[in-house]
Every structure is written in C-alpha cells, then in structure tokens.
Design a protein around this motif. Structure first.
Motif, PDB file in Angstrom:
ATOM      1  N   ASP A 166      32.431   9.878  26.699  1.00 56.19           N
ATOM      2  CA  ASP A 166      32.844   8.589  27.282  1.00 56.19           C
ATOM      3  C   ASP A 166      32.471   8.668  28.774  1.00 56.19           C
ATOM      4  N   LYS A 220      26.739   4.942  29.254  1.00 53.58           N
ATOM      5  CA  LYS A 220      27.926   5.620  29.468  1.00 53.58           C
ATOM      6  C   LYS A 220      28.008   6.066  30.900  1.00 53.58           C
ATOM      7  N   SER A 251      21.765   5.600  31.052  1.00 57.19           N
ATOM      8  CA  SER A 251      22.955   6.141  31.522  1.00 57.19           C
ATOM      9  C   SER A 251      23.374   5.513  32.764  1.00 57.19           C
TER      10      SER A 251
END
Length: 421
Positions: A155, A189, A211
């Motif tokens: 996460d 994430k 990302s």
C-alpha cells in the motif's frame, strides 16, 4: 509436527533448498496461495534500500504502536534470536507460534522447495494473518523486484537509498540496482524514495507504472534545527521542533523523514497526531546501528557492511571525537567491497582485530589481512580464529580512554553482542 524445537526447524530449513539465495517469486507465490495468505486484510508498507531499511521499519513500527494501532514488523537478518524477525505489537514471536507456522508452511509446500528466507516470509504472513492487524511492515531481504516479500502488493512502497551492494544479484550499476529496488512500487499507490539523487531507472519505472512517487528534497524535506531537534515539511505537514530519533547519527533523521512521509500516505486510514511522534522517536527498538555501550571503554556496535554504511560509520566516529586508541573488531563476507570499507575507515582505526565469520561466505583472515595491510600501511593487524577471540583480545588491550568498534556484518555484531547478554 516435523520438529518440536525452533532450532531444529531452522537448521533443517538451511538444508532444504539447493541455493542459499535464489531470487524469484514463483515458488513462494504458489505456496502462499495454497496457504490462503495472498490477500491480507491489513495495510502493508514494504521497505527496500541499500541501507537504512531496518531503521525505517523500526521507526514506523514505533510510530504506529505509539498511536495505538496494531502493527506487525517482519525484518531480517536477526542479531541474537530468530524470533526478532517476526514481531507483533513490538513483541518477538515465541518459539511455539513459529514452530506451528513452520509446520503449516511445510504441509502446504508439498514438493516445492523453499529457501530459508521464503520459509520465514510465509511464516510471518501466517502469524500476521491470524492477528487482527492494522498495519504490517515488511523489510525486503535483497533487492526488491524478485524478493520474497514482493509477492504482496504494498500500500506504501519505500526505497531508502540506492548504493552498491549485492552486485552479483542486482547488477553492477546504480541504475540496475535502482530498477530492482523500484520493483516493489505498485500502480496508483504511493512510492517514497529517500535517496537525494535517485537513479533515472527508478524514476522512469515509477512513471511507467503510474506510481504516486514522493522524493526527498522535492516532495518532502527535513532540516536539523539543532543537535536536539529537527523539522519535517511536506505538502500537508509542517512539523517543527521534533525530537531527534534515539538512534544515533544524521542519517537517522533522513530515515525518520522517510518514515513520516510513509505515515502521511496512510493518514486517511490511520491518522497520526503530531504528539505521537516525539514519544515514538524516543522509543525505537533497534540494536547494532551505531549502538554505544559504556563500560571499561566505549564500545560501538554497527552492522555497517558496505561502502555507504561505512561512510556513515566514519562520519559518526568523527562527530564523537578522537579516543586515545580505536580498536576495530572486524570480519566481513567475501561478496562485500572490502577494500572500499577499509579505505573509508582506515583513518579512524588504530589497530585491527580481525577474524573469519561462522559462514561459508566469510572472507578469509589471510585475504582480509592482506587488504588491510595494503590499504593501511604501517597499521597493526592481529588475526584471531573467531570474532569472539578478536573481541576478547581487543577488550583486554583497551582502557577507559580507548574505543572498540565492532562492525563488518550482522554476524560480527551478533557474535559480540551475544557475549554481552
């Protein structure tokens, strides 16, 4: 149960797989699916990097624990006891729980061969999955992309820094190593990098997969305000007058800043108040990172084992000021940049007390002595049959004005620390 004693399980695991280190995810992924632990309900923070991984993991663990969340931590290697690797709410796993987890892993693997680290990773996830957790912190063992912990989607993915280490597995340039470590990033994430000069390969990989990358000195910053306080700034936070981490050295402030950025990325799920940070930074549990012990003389334990960490050790020693004599208890693995480590620290060391490690990967005393004498001509080098013997000789020659620095490997530090307890 195959074994009743933890030590028997660990010794057997060392013999199970043909290679001590074999990067790849196919074997462990299959067994994790069979165990039903591929999709945990808690949040995962994965921490990779050449140095500082253990410190960042310990800081995160302390922050979440101080805030009242249930937090687990999986790290490696251990120093004194294997149980240190798998912790829940800052408590080491007990032997019985580990043995029960190992038995379940063994039953699920069938004919699949698992490495020592893969066995450990699956046992950790079994233990964590049987606990009502909020957050689990996973420290990468080696690299990132093909490391066992990377079967789980982070996460928040953290890369502390990128230096030259494990080149036979990760490549011989910062670009190749950076790409391997960036393998823990996930699309859409948060990904955090604490290296002030990240390689282009890491930046490009983050862009390619989408990302949410946060870079130190760009998206978040830190500043030491004095010898006793520091500040952290990001788009959302501006926290000044924070206490210094109880871990020694300027590098630990960088690690703390990276940890705070990680916490911020999970703040919607698990809010952290500013008043939590002070006590958390003062109560970090981590041995062997410029750990100072005062007695007959000053003793420093440091797991520095590559060029970058040797540089940090040198800086910390310089800040302490000189001792009348500084003795090094030094043993190292053969795949390390031994000449670089020696060259970095030679001006801080007056006498070298060297040995081989209890490992087939240990650099021989003969080769180590030749390197030291070549790079530090005129120095005193004394060789001993074990780290323990080297330590005893250095201690016997020391007095209250001298200093002993134990470094070179987790194994070096662990052997001497084991004599102290």
């Amino acid at each position: 149960m195959r074994f009743e004693r933890l030590q028997d399980w660990l010794e057997w695991q060392q013999t199970l797989h043909s290679q001590k280190i074999e990067l790849g995810l196919s074997r462990i992924e299959k067994v994790a699916c069979d165990l039903g632990v591929m999709h945990p309900e808690f949040k995962i923070i994965t921490v990779a990097g050449t140095n500082g991984k253990g410190s960042i993991a310990a800081i995160l663990e302390s922050i979440y624990h101080q805030a009242g969340y249930s937090v687990a931590c999986y790290t490696s290697p251990h120093l004194l006891h294997y149980n240190e690797r798998i912790r829940v709410d800052k408590k080491n796993s007990v032997d019985q729980v580990l043995c029960e987890a190992f038995e379940l892993v063994d039953q699920a693997r069938g004919e699949t061969s698992l490495s020592y680290f893969e066995f450990s990773t699956l046992a950790a996830m079994l233990i964590f999955s049987n606990t009502k957790l909020d957050v689990a912190i996973f420290e990468v063992g080696l690299g990132g992309r093909l490391d066992a912990v990377n079967i789980y989607d982070a996460d928040v993915a953290v890369v502390s820094n990128i230096g030259m280490d494990h080149v036979q597995w990760l490549g011989s340039t910062r670009e190749s190593i950076g790409l391997e470590k960036a393998g823990i990033f996930r699309a859409h994430k948060p990904a955090i990098c604490g290296d002030s000069e990240p390689p282009d390969s890491l930046l490009e990989h983050a862009r390619t997969i989408g990302s949410e990358l946060y870079l130190i000195d760009k998206d978040f910053t830190y500043r030491q305000e004095s010898g006793e306080s520091w500040s952290f700034q990001s788009a959302q936070l501006d926290w000044g007058n924070l206490p210094m981490p109880c871990l020694y050295g300027d590098a630990q402030v960088i690690n703390a800043a990276v940890a705070l950025m990680s916490v911020q990325c999970l703040n919607e799920c698990f809010p952290i108040k500013r008043e939590t940070i002070g006590p958390a930074l003062r109560n970090i549990c981590l041995s062997g990172r410029f750990q100072r012990v005062l007695g007959k003389c000053e003793i420093i334990f440091d797991v520095a084992h590559n060029l970058d960490s040797a540089g940090v050790l040198r800086k910390n020693l310089q800040e302490l000021g000189p001792a009348t004599r500084t003795y090094a208890v030094f043993a190292v693995l053969q795949d390390k940049d031994v000449n670089g480590i020696i060259g970095t620290l030679r001006e801080q060391i007056d006498e070298w007390y060297i040995s081989e490690l209890d490992s087939e990967r240990s650099l021989s005393c003969k080769d180590l002595q030749e390197s030291i004498e070549q790079l530090d001509q005129g120095c005193t080098v004394k060789a001993y049959p074990s780290v323990s013997a080297a330590w005893i000789a250095a201690r016997n020659n020391s007095d209250h004005t001298s200093r002993i620095v134990v470094f070179g490997s987790f194994l070096t530090v662990a052997e001497v620390l084991g004599l102290q307890v």
